[in-house]
Design an enzyme around this catalytic site. Structure first.
Site, short mmCIF file in Angstrom:
data_model
loop_
_atom_site.label_atom_id
_atom_site.label_comp_id
_atom_site.label_asym_id
_atom_site.label_seq_id
_atom_site.Cartn_x
_atom_site.Cartn_y
_atom_site.Cartn_z
N GLU A 327 0.79 -1.23 0.00
CA GLU A 327 0.00 0.00 0.00
C GLU A 327 0.83 1.28 0.00
OE1 GLU A 327 0.34 -2.29 2.43
OE2 GLU A 327 0.23 -1.40 4.43
N HIS A 351 -8.07 -3.96 -1.31
CA HIS A 351 -7.27 -4.08 -0.08
C HIS A 351 -6.22 -2.97 0.01
CE1 HIS A 351 -5.25 -6.44 3.19
NE2 HIS A 351 -4.21 -5.76 2.74
N GLU A 352 -5.43 -2.84 -1.05
CA GLU A 352 -4.35 -1.83 -0.99
C GLU A 352 -4.93 -0.42 -0.94
OE1 GLU A 352 -1.83 -3.18 -0.08
OE2 GLU A 352 -2.14 -5.19 -0.86
N HIS A 355 -6.07 0.53 2.57
CA HIS A 355 -4.97 0.93 3.45
C HIS A 355 -4.78 2.46 3.46
CE1 HIS A 355 -3.09 -2.56 5.20
NE2 HIS A 355 -2.88 -3.17 4.06
N GLU A 374 -3.92 -4.40 9.19
CA GLU A 374 -4.39 -5.44 8.27
C GLU A 374 -5.81 -5.93 8.57
OE1 GLU A 374 -2.89 -5.81 5.61
OE2 GLU A 374 -0.89 -5.02 6.05
N ASP A 429 9.36 -10.70 9.42
CA ASP A 429 9.18 -11.41 8.14
C ASP A 429 8.88 -12.89 8.34
OD1 ASP A 429 9.71 -9.17 6.64
OD2 ASP A 429 11.84 -9.64 6.37
N TYR A 437 -4.93 -10.36 9.73
CA TYR A 437 -5.85 -10.08 8.63
C TYR A 437 -7.25 -10.60 8.95
CZ TYR A 437 -1.81 -9.18 5.59
OH TYR A 437 -0.67 -8.66 5.02
N1 BES Z 1 0.96 -4.37 3.79
C1 BES Z 1 0.73 -5.67 3.28
C2 BES Z 1 1.99 -6.41 2.94
C3 BES Z 1 2.90 -6.61 4.12
C4 BES Z 1 2.43 -6.89 5.39
C5 BES Z 1 4.27 -6.53 3.91
C6 BES Z 1 3.32 -7.06 6.45
C7 BES Z 1 5.16 -6.71 4.96
C8 BES Z 1 4.68 -6.97 6.24
C9 BES Z 1 -0.20 -5.64 2.06
O1 BES Z 1 -1.19 -4.68 2.16
C10 BES Z 1 -0.92 -6.95 2.04
O2 BES Z 1 -1.59 -7.23 2.99
N2 BES Z 1 -0.78 -7.71 0.98
C11 BES Z 1 -1.50 -8.95 0.83
C12 BES Z 1 -2.80 -8.64 0.14
C13 BES Z 1 -3.90 -9.58 0.34
C14 BES Z 1 -4.24 -9.86 1.76
C15 BES Z 1 -5.15 -9.09 -0.38
C16 BES Z 1 -0.64 -9.86 -0.01
O3 BES Z 1 0.40 -9.41 -0.48
O4 BES Z 1 -0.96 -11.03 -0.17
ZN ZN Z 2 -2.55 -5.21 3.75
#
Ligand code: BES
Ligand code: ZN
Length: 660
Positions: A327, A351-352, A355, A374, A429, A437
């Site tokens: 996002e 989703h993005e 955010h 999330e 990570d 979520y």
């Molecule tokens: N912000 C997140 C990605 C993220 C979270 C990166 C924690 C590093 C640490 C992004 O918004 C996300 O949630 N992406 C998901 C999207 C999905 C849930 C629709 C993805 O990449 O799968």
């Molecule tokens: Zn997210």
């Protein structure tokens, strides 16, 4: 000239010493604290005390609210407010090189060294002072922590409010991926993108890398002339390619939202405020797939208040991008693997976009509070999807999310089922799951169910306004609930249950269980086929949406016979599916049942795509079903094209805990 080396800490400190720094390395003993010692416990923005001393950290019962255990920065002494970045992108050497100038406020009368976060960064010179007059100052690199990187200690003159750091990144920077032309759609130009969340901004800019610190920024990015640079800032759709790009981000953002990409990019508008940046080969298909973005933006504003970030554009990345989306403000980074041709996977865009309210406007104060980003975003995503695509789609998306949550609850350690997760001493990570979520979203859905949708939407609108451009903790959220919903609805809500959701593992009893009629129709058909009552080719799948296909496949028993697999594959051509989510679900089945005809696709899928949502379960599945050798072979072949994060999390799965 300095040699081009990977910055092992030993070489780095040698270089630092050679470059005239006099302060010795900090003498942290083994198991040293995540934070350097601070002079006094200074209050943070959220009113909590700064990091407790080393001894307290391990033994403390619970993590302290508002403490960021993943940053070395002494944010109680100094607060960075603005960043001026001037970077040259050197594709030959795979380094970013230039200067970061940080403007900060002093929060202490004393003059302790300023501590910044870095990771594999080679610091060449530091100047400090106030106003335009900056003078060289002494600095030293502290002890490297494998998860957190290396603190940079800067000796500041009294009254200094500005520090300028000349530096270069390492080719192995954890937050940057350098792509060869053959890894791009066009195949002719190199590509670069950054991914800062959670704690990787420090690998490409030395700064206070904590979501509690919000900064505005300006940047000048110098690239080869034929390439375009874009950032999480004011990208001008009309920019001509000339190799020098200026950016401004006037709204204060946390460091994990700093982002840069450089490549053979072009722009196509989708609406008045929305558009797509992509390589020319993908531009039209991306713009068509995501054409509803403008309506999504309008629908979200309608419910939750104005969009505060000016434009909302998408950047389509090469397939090695390790996430579905990120996002980055004004410019979400998106995997190309969701361009399915039928908008079936556009919940990712919702989703993005969401955010922009939950996360970018109201931000988690530490990674323990990630569920505030999330969980709220997942809840909003479902609401946006309902608004744009209707009730059936909404119910299916929710039900799939609920199934993902159930699957995680079967596998996870109970401490990792807690929304306000204890991440002390851990690499964020390596602790990625559906809990923040889907459990977060289910919690909010329960609140909605209890007090009614209208009242809950009103609450959300006020919540976003109340905390706009602030970073908040789980406890701030609970306190806000106490002042609002818990007061307004004492007969419908109670604090003990809210605390159970947030601080206890699992799902509280009596929680809602999202279901979908469109799925209930699938169960009996699947069963009939499993019982041999109907042939696969006779199943009436004509009207099935992607969601129903996924539900059909994910609900298959662990074991299927070769005949059953062949029958499914020849009836539905699953091995060749062009929908990556369906291909993924099918490959999971194929791996656990050793269905060889799909292994060619498996190999190309694992090699061409870097999205960890797919890779981690597939590699885990391979290892668990006795195919570790095959996993290692594919992994080694694919590795040069993988993002550093993808390498890190999957090598753990394939080779065990400590291997890298
Ligand atoms: N912000 C997140 C990605 C993220 C979270 C990166 C924690 C590093 C640490 C992004 O918004 C996300 O949630 N992406 C998901 C999207 C999905 C849930 C629709 C993805 O990449 O799968
Ligand atoms: Zn997210």
């Amino acid at each position: 000239m300095l040699p081009r080396i990977l910055c092992s800490s030993l070489l780095c400190s040698a270089l630092v010493l050679a470059s005239g720094c006099s302060k010795p390395e900090s003498d942290g003993a083994a198991g040293e604290p995540a934070k350097p010692e601070v002079e006094a416990t200074q209050p943070t923005a959220n009113g909590a005390d700064a990091a407790p001393a080393a001894e307290d950290q391990g033994s403390a019962q619970a993590p302290e609210s508002g403490v960021d255990y993943h940053s070395f920065a002494n944010t109680g002494d100094y607060r960075v407010r603005h960043l001026d970045l001037d970077l040259t992108v050197d594709f030959d050497r795979k380094v970013l090189e230039g200067e970061a100038v940080l403007d900060f406020k002093r929060l202490t009368q004393k003059n302790p060294p300023m501590v910044l976060d870095t990771r594999d960064i080679k610091v060449e010179a530091v100047r400090a002072g106030h106003g335009g007059e900056l003078k060289p100052v002494e600095f030293s690199m502290g002890k490297t922590d494998p998860d957190l990187g290396t603190p940079l200690n800067i000796q500041l003159p009294k009254k200094a409010t500005r520090v300028a750091i000349r530096y270069q990144t390492s080719p192995a920077a954890s937050g940057v991926q350098w792509l060869e032309p053959q890894q791009t759609a066009g195949g002719e130009h190199p590509f670069l993108f950054t991914q800062a969340q959670a704690i990787h901004a420090r690998s490409f800019v030395p700064l206070q890398d904590s979501p509690q610190v919000r900064i505005t920024y300006n940047a000048t990015i110098r690239t080869p002339e034929e390439l375009l640079a874009v950032m999480s800032a004011n990208n001008d759709p009309k920019t001509e390619k000339d190799g020098v790009y200026e950016f401004e981000m006037p709204q204060p953002i946390p460091s994990y939202l700093l982002a840069l990409a450089v490549g053979d990019l072009e722009f196509k508008p989708m609406g008045e405020r929305t558009g797509v940046y992509a390589e020319p080969e993908l531009l039209d298909s991306a713009a068509a797939e995501f054409e509803d973005t403008e309506s999504m933006l309008e629908a979200t504003e309608e419910a939750y208040g104005p969009y505060r970030w000016d434009r909302y554009d998408l950047l389509i990345l090469p397939p090695s991008f390790p996430f579905g989306g990120m996002e980055n403000p004004r410019l979400s980074f998106i995997t190309p693997t969701v361009i399915a041709g039928d908008k079936s996977l556009v919940a990712l865009i919702a989703h993005e976009l969401a955010h922009s309210w939950s996360g970018n406007l109201v931000t988690n104060a530490s990674w323990r509070d990630l569920w505030l980003n999330e969980g709220f975003t997942t809840y909003l995503t479902n609401r946006i999807m309902q608004n744009i695509y209707g009730d059936q789609r909404y119910r299916m998306e929710m039900a799939l999310g609920y199934d993902d949550l159930q699957a995680d609850l079967e596998d996870l350690d109970s401490r990792d089922e807690i929304m306000a997760i204890d991440l002390r001493g851990r690499d964020p990570d390596k602790v990625f799951s559906n809990i923040p979520y889907e459990k977060g979203s289910l919690f909010l859905y329960e609140l909605e169910q209890k007090i009614g949708r209208e009242a809950f939407d009103q609450f959300l609108l006020e919540y976003f306004n109340n905390f706009a451009f602030e970073s908040i903790t789980t406890e701030d959220f609970i306190e806000y609930l106490q002042q609002t919903l818990l007061k307004q609805y004492p007969d419908k809500l109670d604090e003990a249950r809210i605390r159970e959701w947030i601080f206890e593992p699992g799902i509280p009893e009596g929680a809602p269980q999202p279901q979908s009629d469109a799925f209930s129709k699938i169960d009996p058909v699947r069963q009939q086929w499993l019982d041999g009552e109907i042939a696969a080719k006779d199943i009436d799948t004509g009207e099935w949406t992607y969601h129903q296909w996924k539900y059909f496949l994910d609900g298959m028993p662990e074991e299927l016979s070769d005949e059953q697999l062949e029958e499914l594959d020849s009836a539905f051509n699953l091995t060749e599916s062009t929908n990556n989510e369906i291909a993924f679900s099918w490959l999971m089945i194929a791996v656990r049942n050793d269905y060889q005809p799909a292994f060619g696709r498996l190999e190309s899928f694992l090699t061409e795509i870097g999205r960890n949502k797919f890779l981690r379960p597939l590699y885990r599945n391979l290892v668990e079903s006795g195919k570790q050798e095959m996993a290692a072979e594919i992994f080694e072949e694919a590795k040069p094209g993988y993002h550093p994060l993808t390498v890190k999390v999957n090598s753990r799965i394939i080779y065990g805990d400590d291997a890298q």
